[in-house]
Design an enzyme around this catalytic site. Structure first.
Site, mmCIF file in Angstrom:
data_model
loop_
_atom_site.group_PDB
_atom_site.id
_atom_site.type_symbol
_atom_site.label_atom_id
_atom_site.label_comp_id
_atom_site.label_asym_id
_atom_site.label_seq_id
_atom_site.Cartn_x
_atom_site.Cartn_y
_atom_site.Cartn_z
ATOM 1 N N LYS A 266 0.844 -1.204 0.000
ATOM 2 C CA LYS A 266 0.000 0.000 0.000
ATOM 3 C C LYS A 266 0.877 1.249 0.000
ATOM 4 C CE LYS A 266 -3.279 2.553 2.995
ATOM 5 N NZ LYS A 266 -4.184 2.481 4.158
ATOM 6 N N ASP A 271 -2.771 10.052 3.885
ATOM 7 C CA ASP A 271 -4.166 9.626 4.019
ATOM 8 C C ASP A 271 -4.913 10.581 4.944
ATOM 9 O OD1 ASP A 271 -6.570 8.341 4.167
ATOM 10 O OD2 ASP A 271 -5.854 6.639 5.373
ATOM 11 N N LYS A 278 -10.440 12.432 8.360
ATOM 12 C CA LYS A 278 -10.016 11.964 9.689
ATOM 13 C C LYS A 278 -10.009 13.131 10.668
ATOM 14 C CE LYS A 278 -6.755 8.362 8.169
ATOM 15 N NZ LYS A 278 -7.346 7.214 8.862
ATOM 16 N N ASP A 289 1.505 6.297 5.552
ATOM 17 C CA ASP A 289 0.529 5.295 5.093
ATOM 18 C C ASP A 289 1.006 4.579 3.816
ATOM 19 O OD1 ASP A 289 -1.846 3.995 5.681
ATOM 20 O OD2 ASP A 289 -3.088 5.358 4.498
ATOM 21 N N ASP A 348 -12.214 6.829 3.644
ATOM 22 C CA ASP A 348 -11.018 6.584 4.454
ATOM 23 C C ASP A 348 -10.595 5.114 4.400
ATOM 24 O OD1 ASP A 348 -8.928 7.141 6.095
ATOM 25 O OD2 ASP A 348 -10.109 7.287 7.947
ATOM 26 N N GLU A 350 -9.440 3.544 2.022
ATOM 27 C CA GLU A 350 -8.905 3.705 0.662
ATOM 28 C C GLU A 350 -7.844 2.661 0.328
ATOM 29 O OE1 GLU A 350 -7.703 5.175 3.215
ATOM 30 O OE2 GLU A 350 -5.573 4.829 2.893
ATOM 31 N N ARG A 352 -7.684 -0.541 0.818
ATOM 32 C CA ARG A 352 -8.224 -1.760 0.187
ATOM 33 C C ARG A 352 -8.653 -1.487 -1.253
ATOM 34 N NH1 ARG A 352 -12.626 -2.091 4.912
ATOM 35 N NH2 ARG A 352 -10.897 -1.071 5.952
HETATM 36 N N1 BES Z 1 -4.448 4.320 6.906
HETATM 37 C C1 BES Z 1 -5.564 3.960 7.669
HETATM 38 C C2 BES Z 1 -5.278 2.918 8.726
HETATM 39 C C3 BES Z 1 -4.359 3.330 9.831
HETATM 40 C C4 BES Z 1 -4.875 3.766 11.023
HETATM 41 C C5 BES Z 1 -3.009 3.208 9.695
HETATM 42 C C6 BES Z 1 -4.023 4.095 12.043
HETATM 43 C C7 BES Z 1 -2.149 3.539 10.729
HETATM 44 C C8 BES Z 1 -2.672 3.980 11.910
HETATM 45 C C9 BES Z 1 -6.675 3.401 6.780
HETATM 46 O O1 BES Z 1 -6.701 3.893 5.490
HETATM 47 C C10 BES Z 1 -7.961 3.793 7.420
HETATM 48 O O2 BES Z 1 -8.197 4.962 7.530
HETATM 49 N N2 BES Z 1 -8.744 2.807 7.829
HETATM 50 C C11 BES Z 1 -9.963 3.067 8.464
HETATM 51 C C12 BES Z 1 -10.973 2.081 7.952
HETATM 52 C C13 BES Z 1 -12.373 2.371 8.375
HETATM 53 C C14 BES Z 1 -12.883 3.613 7.702
HETATM 54 C C15 BES Z 1 -13.232 1.188 8.030
HETATM 55 C C16 BES Z 1 -9.763 2.875 9.963
HETATM 56 O O3 BES Z 1 -9.024 1.978 10.356
HETATM 57 O O4 BES Z 1 -10.315 3.644 10.719
HETATM 58 ZN ZN ZN Z 2 -4.857 4.549 4.746
HETATM 59 ZN ZN ZN Z 3 -7.782 5.728 5.330
#
Ligand code: BES
Ligand code: ZN
Ligand code: ZN
Length: 494
Positions: A266, A271, A278, A289, A348, A350, A352
């Protein structure tokens, strides 16, 4: 830093710092420490009985101008419980020694490998750890102190394997150590510097040097191919998305005989969450990220030099996830490269989306095993904290092998389930699938989403969102990106 080895009469080694590991039980029985204690005229016993030094793992104590030694400083290093001492601990000790040496401006350092024969593996791990500890996060400091570099690290030993084996171990350790630091450098870069375009340029420059064929698919090409889930994520940013593809030159012939391993990382260079933005607290951490992508680049850099028997291709979808008038919006439906339609509920989620297209593309390249690595979900950090990365997938043999290697790589992995029942959470009313479930089992439903694009190809997913960044500080490394995954991937494939 030059890393060398020699038989260990530590009394005779003239150096700035001599590191001497001490196990916990030795502080009690003491007899194994008696010779050193005698030579140093009681200095060792004195720091132990006064509790200035406890040989708990990672504890250190420096004795200046020790009597009876040619070394300027003696560093006692806690090696912890002897029965729990696995090879990965040697890597950490080497890192601690190098960091202590740097903080005292010691240039010539010796590490006594006490009681551990200097095998190919031990020398490799010591070299890896030394380089890991040497790494600093200082390129943007304009007023820093003089660089304090260790110039030579000598590994002293009582017993060693064949000279060739040790030399080869050190060579390999330097390769993986440097590759891990390379990944850390990329993941530490701020997103105004490391844009998707810059990510691709660095990959190309590294590939040129290391002997990798690097191809960058530009936006127009991605549009032509129909990589719409990847494009959707990049749409909110002025920085165009890229798909970086790396191959090891000279491996073309091997493909017929064995599966092609695809490493998919990834590469979200920032992000923000996009329209599903966020909260601002800690948002700056989202410059990292792309740590999965960085791990793939690091692994490819190492593999190019290690000449693995397995054929490997690296893929990094690189994008910036920002909100704007052009950004993809919750509720939008896009058609992926594989042809499946996706309802984007949360912009968010993104990672996947970009991995879905990169994974499907890896299949068109003939991948027989797909390993993806991604800072995919906050949920994995809630489940496993900052110690283990999550591993999920359908290729149980590879998962088992990866988990067996943990004691050597020092990168811990814990497997989570992927039962069919979890698939229900990402059913969509309007499209083939939606990109988020509910909060329950967030790391698993994210993997279930990826599985839709892997289909029957053997697959392993590494969710490194809890372990890619170290904010607490560890005695063998500076804070910041950890480079997690480089050693895991290299170890599996070399
Ligand atoms: N990049 C984030 C995941 C992340 C969170 C990485 C904290 C490092 C530290 C990912 O893209 C994300 O935002 N995931 C969301 C998914 C949710 C919207 C289903 C998450 O984990 O909150
Ligand atoms: Zn992310
Ligand atoms: Zn994200």
């Amino acid at each position: 830093m030059r890393i060398d080895f020699q038989p260990g009469d530590y009394r005779e080694v003239a150096c700035d710092l001599l590191a001497y590991p001490v196990f916990e039980d030795e502080a009690k029985t003491f007899s194994p420490l008696e010779p050193l204690n005698r030579i140093t005229r009681g200095a060792v016993k004195s720091v132990i009985s006064s509790r200035e030094f406890k040989p708990d793992l990672h504890q250190i104590c420096r004795i200046c101008k020790p009597a009876g030694l040619k070394a300027r400083n003696l560093l006692l290093v806690g090696a912890g419980n002897r029965s729990k001492f696995d090879p990965a601990k040697l890597r950490e000790l080497a890192g601690i020694v190098v960091r202590s040496a740097k903080s005292r401006a010691c240039k010539n350092v010796a590490l006594l490998c006490r009681g551990i024969p200097l095998t190919g593996l031990a020398s490799r791990l010591a070299a890896e750890g030394a380089l890991y500890g040497d790494y600093e996060l200082d390129i943007y400091k304009t007023r820093d102190n003089e660089p304090r570099n260790v110039e030579i690290l000598q590994l002293l030993f009582d017993r060693r394997a064949a000279r060739k084996e040790v030399e080869e171990g050190i060579r390999r350790g330097i390769i993986t150590g440097e590759a891990t630091n390379y990944a850390r450098t990329l993941a530490n870069e701020p997103s105004n510097i490391l844009t998707p375009a810059q990510f691709a340029e660095r990959a190309a420059a590294m590939g040129e040097q290391a002997g990798l064929a690097v191809q960058v698919l530009e936006r127009e090409e991605l549009e032509r191919l129909g990589m719409n889930t990847l494009l959707a994520v990049g749409r909110g940013s002025d920085e165009p998305p890229k798909l970086i593809v790396l191959r090891i030159k000279g491996q073309e012939k091997r493909r017929a005989r064995q599966p092609l391993y695809a490493l998919v990382g990834k590469g979200v260079t920032f992000d923000s969450g996009g329209i599903s933005i966020k909260p601002s607290e800690k948002m700056e951490e989202m410059k990292g990220d792309m740590a999965g992508g960085a791990a793939v680049l690091g692994a490819m850099l190492a593999l190019a030099q290690l000449h693995p028997r397995r054929a490997v291709v690296g893929l990094i979808p690189a994008v910036e996830n920002l909100p704007s008038g052009k950004a993809v919006k919750p509720g939008d439906v896009v058609k992926s490269y594989l042809g499946k339609t996706v309802e984007i509920i949360n912009t968010d989620a993104e990672g996947r989306l970009i991995l879905a297209d990169a994974i499907a593309y890896a299949r068109t390249l003939g991948a027989g095993c797909i390993i993806d690595i991604a800072t995919l979900t906050g949920a994995i950090g809630i489940a496993l904290g900052h110690v283990n990365a999550g591993v999920l997938g359908t290729d149980q043999r590879t998962i088992d092998r990866l988990r067996r290697n943990c004691s050597v790589t020092g990168e811990k992995l814990w497997q989570l389930p992927l039962d069919d029942e979890y698939r229900k959470a990402i059913r969509s009313e309007i499209a083939d699938i939606k990109n988020v479930g509910n909060r329950a089992g967030g790391a698993i439903t994210a993997a279930k989403f990826l599985q839709e694009f892997v289909e029957d190809v053997p697959w392993v997913h590494l969710d490194i969102a809890g372990v890619d960044l170290d904010n607490d500080g560890r005695p063998f490394a500076c804070k910041g990106a950890t480079g997690f995954g480089v050693r895991t991937l290299v170890n599996l494939l070399e």
